[in-house]
Design a protein around this motif. Structure first.
Motif, PDB file in Angstrom:
ATOM      1  N   GLU A 197       0.838  -1.207   0.000  1.00  0.00           N
ATOM      2  CA  GLU A 197       0.000   0.000   0.000  1.00  0.00           C
ATOM      3  C   GLU A 197       0.875   1.259   0.000  1.00  0.00           C
ATOM      4  O   GLU A 197       0.595   2.221  -0.724  1.00  0.00           O
ATOM      5  CB  GLU A 197      -0.933  -0.033   1.223  1.00  0.00           C
ATOM      6  N   THR A 198       1.956   1.232   0.786  1.00  0.00           N
ATOM      7  CA  THR A 198       2.876   2.374   0.807  1.00  0.00           C
ATOM      8  C   THR A 198       3.477   2.597  -0.578  1.00  0.00           C
ATOM      9  O   THR A 198       3.585   3.736  -1.049  1.00  0.00           O
ATOM     10  CB  THR A 198       4.011   2.113   1.829  1.00  0.00           C
ATOM     11  N   GLN A 203       0.788   4.220  -2.804  1.00  0.00           N
ATOM     12  CA  GLN A 203       0.532   5.628  -2.458  1.00  0.00           C
ATOM     13  C   GLN A 203       1.700   6.523  -2.841  1.00  0.00           C
ATOM     14  O   GLN A 203       1.504   7.622  -3.365  1.00  0.00           O
ATOM     15  CB  GLN A 203       0.253   5.763  -0.953  1.00  0.00           C
ATOM     16  N   SER A 204       2.888   6.035  -2.560  1.00  0.00           N
ATOM     17  CA  SER A 204       4.042   6.886  -2.731  1.00  0.00           C
ATOM     18  C   SER A 204       4.568   6.862  -4.178  1.00  0.00           C
ATOM     19  O   SER A 204       4.562   7.892  -4.863  1.00  0.00           O
ATOM     20  CB  SER A 204       5.075   6.426  -1.699  1.00  0.00           C
ATOM     21  N   GLN A 246       1.955   9.311  -6.011  1.00  0.00           N
ATOM     22  CA  GLN A 246       2.622  10.612  -5.847  1.00  0.00           C
ATOM     23  C   GLN A 246       3.925  10.744  -6.618  1.00  0.00           C
ATOM     24  O   GLN A 246       4.599  11.777  -6.544  1.00  0.00           O
ATOM     25  CB  GLN A 246       2.911  10.854  -4.364  1.00  0.00           C
TER      26      GLN A 246
END
Ligand code: FES
Length: 103
Positions: free
Chosen positions: A84-85, A88-89, A93
């Motif tokens: 998940e990190t 997201q990252s 992003q």
């Protein structure tokens, strides 16, 4: 026209017999990481990102091994939380998940 993905993610799914000196990513849960990432990319409606299974990426000791192209960034993704990190990252992003980079 040939597809051009913003991020093309390869996740090693190689399996070796138990006790093999190099181990393998599948024994470390790489199948669950793959499944989770595929589902999440769909859920989040992320376009132009492709998640693919890979054979051995020759980083077995550091697995589950994940590599993202075209940037050629390598990660060790051990848990669903790590996955998940990463999403997201790196995928949302466009920032490397530095704590997960393969060492
Ligand atoms: S078994 Fe996954 S990198 Fe070799």
């Amino acid at each position: 026209m040939a597809p051009s993905y913003k991020h093309h993610v390869f996740i090693c799914q190689n399996q070796r017999p138990e006790g093999h000196p190099r181990g393998c990513c599948l024994a470390k849960g790489a199948d669950k990481i793959l499944e989770y990432m595929k589902i999440r990319i769909k859920e989040l409606g992320l376009k132009n990102i492709r998640i693919n299974k890979a054979g051995c990426l020759d980083q077995c000791e550091k697995g589950p091994a994940v590599v993202i192209y075209p940037e050629g960034t390598w990660y060790t993704i051990k848990t669903i939380e790590d996955a998940e990190t990463l999403i997201q990252s790196h995928l949302i992003q466009d920032q490397k998940a530095t704590e997960l980079l393969m060492k």
